[in-house]
Every structure is written in C-alpha cells, then in structure tokens.
Scaffold this motif. Structure first.
Motif, PDB file in Angstrom:
ATOM      1  N   LEU A  41       0.869  -1.173   0.000  1.00  0.00           N
ATOM      2  CA  LEU A  41       0.000   0.000   0.000  1.00  0.00           C
ATOM      3  C   LEU A  41       0.905   1.222   0.000  1.00  0.00           C
ATOM      4  N   LEU A  42       0.698   2.095  -0.991  1.00  0.00           N
ATOM      5  CA  LEU A  42       1.544   3.269  -1.148  1.00  0.00           C
ATOM      6  C   LEU A  42       0.691   4.520  -1.114  1.00  0.00           C
ATOM      7  N   LEU A  43       1.098   5.499  -0.329  1.00  0.00           N
ATOM      8  CA  LEU A  43       0.450   6.808  -0.283  1.00  0.00           C
ATOM      9  C   LEU A  43       1.336   7.801  -1.018  1.00  0.00           C
ATOM     10  N   GLU A  44       0.787   8.464  -2.027  1.00  0.00           N
ATOM     11  CA  GLU A  44       1.555   9.462  -2.757  1.00  0.00           C
ATOM     12  C   GLU A  44       1.141  10.862  -2.300  1.00  0.00           C
ATOM     13  N   VAL A  45       2.137  11.662  -1.941  1.00  0.00           N
ATOM     14  CA  VAL A  45       1.896  13.027  -1.473  1.00  0.00           C
ATOM     15  C   VAL A  45       2.094  13.982  -2.642  1.00  0.00           C
ATOM     16  N   THR A  53       2.476   8.926 -10.412  1.00  0.00           N
ATOM     17  CA  THR A  53       1.401   8.029 -10.008  1.00  0.00           C
ATOM     18  C   THR A  53       1.312   6.802 -10.907  1.00  0.00           C
ATOM     19  N   ARG A  54       1.354   7.016 -12.201  1.00  0.00           N
ATOM     20  CA  ARG A  54       1.178   5.900 -13.137  1.00  0.00           C
ATOM     21  C   ARG A  54       2.273   4.840 -13.004  1.00  0.00           C
ATOM     22  N   PRO A  55       3.561   5.202 -13.059  1.00  0.00           N
ATOM     23  CA  PRO A  55       4.577   4.143 -12.925  1.00  0.00           C
ATOM     24  C   PRO A  55       4.625   3.519 -11.530  1.00  0.00           C
ATOM     25  N   LEU A  56       4.297   4.291 -10.499  1.00  0.00           N
ATOM     26  CA  LEU A  56       4.260   3.701  -9.161  1.00  0.00           C
ATOM     27  C   LEU A  56       3.117   2.707  -9.038  1.00  0.00           C
ATOM     28  N   ALA A  57       1.958   3.061  -9.593  1.00  0.00           N
ATOM     29  CA  ALA A  57       0.791   2.178  -9.523  1.00  0.00           C
ATOM     30  C   ALA A  57       1.041   0.859 -10.233  1.00  0.00           C
ATOM     31  N   ALA A  58       1.880   0.882 -11.267  1.00  0.00           N
ATOM     32  CA  ALA A  58       2.172  -0.341 -12.013  1.00  0.00           C
ATOM     33  C   ALA A  58       3.017  -1.318 -11.207  1.00  0.00           C
ATOM     34  N   ARG A  59       3.567  -0.846 -10.076  1.00  0.00           N
ATOM     35  CA  ARG A  59       4.485  -1.683  -9.303  1.00  0.00           C
ATOM     36  C   ARG A  59       3.999  -1.987  -7.893  1.00  0.00           C
ATOM     37  N   CYS A  60       2.881  -1.418  -7.472  1.00  0.00           N
ATOM     38  CA  CYS A  60       2.407  -1.653  -6.103  1.00  0.00           C
ATOM     39  C   CYS A  60       1.010  -2.261  -6.117  1.00  0.00           C
ATOM     40  N   GLY A  61       0.576  -2.746  -4.968  1.00  0.00           N
ATOM     41  CA  GLY A  61      -0.735  -3.362  -4.889  1.00  0.00           C
ATOM     42  C   GLY A  61      -1.868  -2.351  -4.914  1.00  0.00           C
ATOM     43  N   ARG A  62      -1.706  -1.271  -4.136  1.00  0.00           N
ATOM     44  CA  ARG A  62      -2.738  -0.240  -4.056  1.00  0.00           C
ATOM     45  C   ARG A  62      -2.065   1.100  -3.824  1.00  0.00           C
ATOM     46  N   LEU A  63      -2.574   2.143  -4.457  1.00  0.00           N
ATOM     47  CA  LEU A  63      -1.999   3.473  -4.312  1.00  0.00           C
ATOM     48  C   LEU A  63      -3.104   4.483  -4.026  1.00  0.00           C
ATOM     49  N   ILE A  64      -2.890   5.301  -3.002  1.00  0.00           N
ATOM     50  CA  ILE A  64      -3.791   6.409  -2.682  1.00  0.00           C
ATOM     51  C   ILE A  64      -3.056   7.703  -3.008  1.00  0.00           C
ATOM     52  N   ALA A  65      -3.562   8.441  -3.987  1.00  0.00           N
ATOM     53  CA  ALA A  65      -2.905   9.656  -4.470  1.00  0.00           C
ATOM     54  C   ALA A  65      -3.579  10.880  -3.859  1.00  0.00           C
ATOM     55  N   TYR A  66      -2.831  11.645  -3.079  1.00  0.00           N
ATOM     56  CA  TYR A  66      -3.344  12.864  -2.453  1.00  0.00           C
ATOM     57  C   TYR A  66      -2.938  14.078  -3.281  1.00  0.00           C
ATOM     58  N   GLU A  67      -3.905  14.925  -3.576  1.00  0.00           N
ATOM     59  CA  GLU A  67      -3.633  16.182  -4.272  1.00  0.00           C
ATOM     60  C   GLU A  67      -4.660  17.203  -3.823  1.00  0.00           C
ATOM     61  N   SER A 104       3.696   2.544   2.830  1.00  0.00           N
ATOM     62  CA  SER A 104       4.833   3.409   2.524  1.00  0.00           C
ATOM     63  C   SER A 104       4.310   4.717   1.951  1.00  0.00           C
ATOM     64  N   VAL A 105       5.178   5.731   1.957  1.00  0.00           N
ATOM     65  CA  VAL A 105       4.846   7.052   1.439  1.00  0.00           C
ATOM     66  C   VAL A 105       5.861   7.423   0.368  1.00  0.00           C
ATOM     67  N   ALA A 106       5.393   8.086  -0.674  1.00  0.00           N
ATOM     68  CA  ALA A 106       6.286   8.576  -1.722  1.00  0.00           C
ATOM     69  C   ALA A 106       5.704   9.850  -2.296  1.00  0.00           C
ATOM     70  N   GLY A 107       6.564  10.647  -2.935  1.00  0.00           N
ATOM     71  CA  GLY A 107       6.032  11.816  -3.611  1.00  0.00           C
ATOM     72  C   GLY A 107       7.048  12.896  -3.879  1.00  0.00           C
ATOM     73  N   ALA A 130       9.565   5.989   3.595  1.00  0.00           N
ATOM     74  CA  ALA A 130       9.113   7.220   2.935  1.00  0.00           C
ATOM     75  C   ALA A 130      10.204   7.637   1.958  1.00  0.00           C
ATOM     76  N   THR A 131       9.810   7.869   0.710  1.00  0.00           N
ATOM     77  CA  THR A 131      10.741   8.306  -0.321  1.00  0.00           C
ATOM     78  C   THR A 131      10.238   9.638  -0.837  1.00  0.00           C
ATOM     79  N   LEU A 132      10.933  10.706  -0.473  1.00  0.00           N
ATOM     80  CA  LEU A 132      10.435  12.058  -0.684  1.00  0.00           C
ATOM     81  C   LEU A 132      11.415  12.863  -1.526  1.00  0.00           C
ATOM     82  N   LEU A 133      10.900  13.492  -2.567  1.00  0.00           N
ATOM     83  CA  LEU A 133      11.709  14.381  -3.392  1.00  0.00           C
ATOM     84  C   LEU A 133      11.627  15.769  -2.777  1.00  0.00           C
ATOM     85  N   THR A 134      12.721  16.197  -2.169  1.00  0.00           N
ATOM     86  CA  THR A 134      12.787  17.443  -1.423  1.00  0.00           C
ATOM     87  C   THR A 134      13.847  18.350  -2.043  1.00  0.00           C
ATOM     88  N   GLN A 135      14.044  19.506  -1.461  1.00  0.00           N
ATOM     89  CA  GLN A 135      15.205  20.310  -1.838  1.00  0.00           C
ATOM     90  C   GLN A 135      16.462  19.515  -1.510  1.00  0.00           C
TER      91      GLN A 135
END
Length: 272
Positions: A41-45, A53-67, A104-107, A130-135
C-alpha cells in the motif's frame, strides 16, 4: 521587452510549492528509489498531474494519491481512471489519518511542507518507508551528506535509517526551481538499534547533547552525567572533547548511550 506579469496561477504555484517533474529520467530515478512491492500500500503526497502516479501504480498493490490543488485534479483523475488500484483523494495529506496496517509514502512533495510531511511520516506507526523528493540541501542535511548530522536524524536513528537516494537537477522540474532536488529515503528498521524501553532515555541524552551547554558535546553531556563517565565514553567513541555536536556520527551516539547508561561502575547514572 516588458517583464512578464505574474499571473494568479503563478502565485498559486508559489504558495503550493509546486514544481512538477517533467523529465522521464527523473521520474524513473524516483520510482527506482521507492522500490514498491506488488502487495504494498503506497500513499503518494502531492500527486500533481500523475507523472509519478502511473509508474508507481504499475508496481504496487494499491496506491492512494493525495492532491489538494483543484487546478490539477481533473488531469490527475483522468490519468488514473484506467488504473483500478489507484484512489485519488482531493484532500490534504497532512490532515489524513495513517492507515491501520503497513504502508509506505512517496512523492514529489511541496518543498515548503517538507518538515511537516517528515513529521507526519515519523509519527505514523505503520510506516515502512518514505521516499520524498525534497530540496537537495534538506536531503543532504538529514542524511549527513554535508559531513554534519541533524538533531532529528540522530534522535530517530535507532528506529529509522536516513539516506540520500539520488539527486534531481532543477532543470527536470516545471516550473524550474532555484535549487536542485534530492531524494530522501527514510526506512523503518526491522529491529531498533536501541531497545524500545530504552528509547526515551536515548532521546533525553541526545536532547541534552544538542542543548548547547558549554559550547561542546562534552560540556553538554557533563550537565547530566558525571565528568569521568562522560570523558571515558567520549574516548571509547573516538570523540575529541571539543568536537561540535553536529560532527558526531549516529553510530557514535549509540556508543555514548551504551556507555553512559551502563548500570555498573562507580559513576553509573541510570536513565531517569
């Protein structure tokens, strides 16, 4: 040529810290860093328009995309419509309750909210990673890449491993930000490096060490522990007495904790 007039959309992007990934290589780098499993289960921030979202969804069981931005939600919803394992939530990720089970969390997160997103992740009992693209500077600060270690990293090191998983040039974003991005990878350890019952005492020691009393780690620790025990622990951990606290490795903090809280010897100081 007259300067371009700032539009309402420009101002909205600045408020929301939106810098969308536009480079396929950067997207692929981010997906590799996330490493989602087929049952995860992956939560995208900050899902934006769904480039991750699309390539992550192709590799995980379930994805919840927050926007939260209504301007990009129609495009995100359309991009995710063919993906049965994706749920789009037009909601503030920071106001969401963590899932009950492992996740897990990603975004590519809003950079102005980096600290808040990290705090949310650390407080979630079921978080695996958590895998986060930050400064880039933030990611380097938290992972010791500058040669210095932050209080938050040291405090949480027994339970979480922090590392810099990649760098993303600013040209990979639209609009182009003023700095490069860094992929911050935060992983919960299967077995903590400090026994759970001893974690509060470890955190008290770290807070004491970062307290700034006397201008050095040695002076700060002596405020709560006998001088001979502090001096012996510093020698054992190969830390000079005048070492600035930020230059002490997380592994050295673990040695200090074991020695300062050992329940033996004439200068023993049991945890409070």
């Amino acid at each position: 040529m007259a300067p371009r007039r700032t539009t309402a959309r420009d101002r909205s992007r600045r408020v929301l810290s939106q810098n969308f990934l536009a480079d396929p290589a950067a997207v692929a780098l981010m997906v590799r860093a996330v490493r989602p499993g087929p049952d995860d289960l992956l939560l995208e921030v900050g899902a934006g328009r769904g480039r991750l979202t699309r390539p992550l969804a192709a590799r995980c069981g379930r994805l919840i995309a927050y926007e939260v931005d209504p301007a990009v939600l129609p495009e995100l919803t359309a991009a995710c419509a063919p993906l049965p394992n994706v749920e789009v939530r037009a909601a503030d990720f920071l106001a969401a309750s963590p899932p009950a089970g492992p996740f897990s969390v990603a975004g590519n997160i809003p950079w102005s909210l980096t600290a808040a997103v990290v705090r949310w992740c650390l407080a979630a009992p079921g978080l695996r990673s958590a895998t986060l693209l930050t400064q880039l500077d933030y990611a380097r600060k938290r992972t010791g890449d500058h040669g210095r270690w932050s209080r938050l990293t040291v405090l949480t090191w027994p339970e979480y491993h922090w590392r810099l998983a990649g760098r993303v040039p600013r040209a990979a974003f639209r609009p182009v930000p003023g700095v490069d991005g860094g992929i911050l990878r935060l992983e919960r350890r299967t077995t903590p490096l400090v026994a759970p019952a001893a974690l509060p005492a470890y955190r008290r020691m770290v807070e004491l060490g970062f307290g700034g009393v006397g201008g050095s780690l040695a002076a700060s620790l002596r405020a709560g522990h006998p001088r001979p025990r502090v001096d012996g622990a510093l020698r054992a951990a190969r830390i000079a007495p005048d070492t600035p606290v930020g230059l002490v490795w997380p592994e050295q903090w673990l040695v200090l904790f074991r020695l300062l809280h050992a329940r033996k010897g004439p200068y023993s100081t049991p945890p409070a």
